[in-house]
Design a protein around this motif. Structure first.
Motif, mmCIF file in Angstrom:
data_model
loop_
_atom_site.group_PDB
_atom_site.id
_atom_site.type_symbol
_atom_site.label_atom_id
_atom_site.label_comp_id
_atom_site.label_asym_id
_atom_site.label_seq_id
_atom_site.Cartn_x
_atom_site.Cartn_y
_atom_site.Cartn_z
ATOM 1 N N TRP A 1 0.821 -1.204 0.000
ATOM 2 C CA TRP A 1 0.000 0.000 0.000
ATOM 3 C C TRP A 1 0.860 1.262 0.000
ATOM 4 O O TRP A 1 0.514 2.262 -0.649
ATOM 5 N N ARG B 1 0.531 4.011 -2.850
ATOM 6 C CA ARG B 1 0.201 5.379 -2.444
ATOM 7 C C ARG B 1 1.197 6.368 -3.032
ATOM 8 O O ARG B 1 0.822 7.430 -3.541
ATOM 9 N N TYR C 1 -11.366 -3.421 -3.508
ATOM 10 C CA TYR C 1 -10.236 -2.631 -2.996
ATOM 11 C C TYR C 1 -10.511 -1.129 -3.003
ATOM 12 O O TYR C 1 -9.690 -0.347 -2.499
ATOM 13 N N HIS D 1 -12.455 0.607 -1.202
ATOM 14 C CA HIS D 1 -12.532 1.136 0.163
ATOM 15 C C HIS D 1 -11.132 1.358 0.738
ATOM 16 O O HIS D 1 -10.843 2.431 1.287
ATOM 17 N N ARG D 2 -10.255 0.379 0.613
ATOM 18 C CA ARG D 2 -8.908 0.522 1.155
ATOM 19 C C ARG D 2 -8.108 1.559 0.369
ATOM 20 O O ARG D 2 -7.355 2.353 0.951
ATOM 21 N N GLN E 1 -9.068 4.969 1.470
ATOM 22 C CA GLN E 1 -8.474 5.243 2.790
ATOM 23 C C GLN E 1 -7.005 5.646 2.635
ATOM 24 O O GLN E 1 -6.539 6.587 3.299
ATOM 25 N N GLU E 2 -6.268 4.950 1.792
ATOM 26 C CA GLU E 2 -4.842 5.214 1.624
ATOM 27 C C GLU E 2 -4.571 6.599 1.037
ATOM 28 O O GLU E 2 -3.560 7.232 1.360
#
Length: 330
Positions: free
Chosen positions: A82, A86, A106, A108-109, A112-113
């Motif tokens: 991640w 990012r 993915y 959602h994650r 968030q990242e």
């Protein structure tokens, strides 16, 4: 404030579901960015996929970027998965991202990242029931979901070649009608009628014919089905140049060689009687035979997939051509 939407994917290949996600993002945000991610070990070239996405989502409505890099493809591939992604996304999209769109889990994650809100789109594939995997496995079964710019990658073209008065145009129309479509017309006839009227041919004329034919053919292909019927192509134009100029322009050889990929050729022999429609050049049997022989030579030289349609009986020729067409249909 300007809102930024973001959609990330491999788009291998792009399909209607991807475009729906992008459209939802554009409707929700002021600026919609699509990042095409690719690496070398994939079945479809990443640069081609980026080109397709730019054609499907034109600027300035969308901003399509391309990340081609050998980096981990799943969290289990690397402990810093991640963090790596990012950093890559920030490199390509330094502006703050407000919404991350997509149909995959993915989203959602990923949101968030990058400090954004997730916006799942058609996660259960009910609105657009398709996936890139399904298209790669059987593109013709999912044809309605294959965007126009992508279609030529999966299409098969059935091209009719032959000397004058061998029935190419009539047969092309008959075959295309079985597909509920229109054939790609022979652009050379139109060019002759407008610019040359049968006189003063130059190498540049044949290069213009090839370019014009390709433009028409590709535009029809974007709207076409899995099989496109084509009345002549660059191989036929090459032999016409040889016949009318007495020489072979090297550029035409290169264009004809490139033209044979993804095509099945039906070569119509010259056994049928000559019919003069007022625009044809060579009525004698010897010259018609020469034209057929030259087409055979070039098709073999280019390693083309071709079949001979022969005999004097028009019905038998049509039936043979229809059998070839049906053989292409899954």
């Amino acid at each position: 404030m300007t809102t930024h939407g973001f959609l990330l994917g491999k788009f291998m290949p792009p399909h209607a579901g991807h475009l729906f996600c992008a459209e939802v993002g554009k409707a929700r945000c002021d600026v919609m960015t699509v990042l095409v991610c690719s690496h070398d070990a994939e079945p479809i070239n990443g640069h081609l996929r980026a080109k397709w996405m730019r054609a499907c989502l034109p600027h300035p409505e969308y901003r399509v970027l391309h990340l081609h890099r050998d980096i981990p493809q799943a969290p289990e591939d690397h402990p810093d998965f991640w963090q790596i992604w990012r950093a890559a996304i920030t490199e390509f999209h330094p502006e703050p991202i407000d919404w991350v769109f997509g149909s995959e889990g993915y989203v959602h994650r990923l949101a968030q990242e990058v400090g954004a809100q997730p916006f799942p789109v058609d996660s259960e594939r009910r609105i657009v029931p398709v996936s890139a995997t399904a298209i790669r496995q059987d593109p013709w079964a999912k044809w309605d979901h294959v965007p126009g710019p992508v279609r030529s990658h999966y299409q098969r073209r059935l091209v009719l070649l032959g000397a004058e008065s061998t029935g190419k145009t009539t047969l092309a129309q008959t075959l295309a009608a079985r597909l509920s479509a229109a054939p790609v017309p022979e652009y050379g006839r139109e060019y002759d009628a407008v610019f040359r009227h049968g006189q003063k041919w130059h190498a540049a004329d044949f290069e213009a014919i090839v370019a014009g034919h390709i433009a028409v053919a590709n535009s029809i292909a974007k709207r076409g089905g899995p099989i496109v019927v084509e009345d002549t192509d660059a191989v036929q134009t090459l032999v016409w140049a040889e016949a009318l100029l007495g020489q072979i322009p090297e550029m035409l050889v290169d264009q004809a060689r490139a033209a044979v990929a993804g095509k099945t050729y039906l070569l119509l022999d010259h056994a049928v009687p000559w019919q003069d429609d007022g625009t044809r050049y060579f009525a004698d049997t010897a010259h018609r035979g020469w034209f057929t022989d030259r087409l055979i030579t070039w098709l073999d030289t280019f390693g083309a997939d071709w079949q001979l349609i022969e005999g004097e009986d028009w019905l038998a020729r049509t039936e043979a051509a229809v059998a070839q067409l049906d053989g292409l249909t899954p």
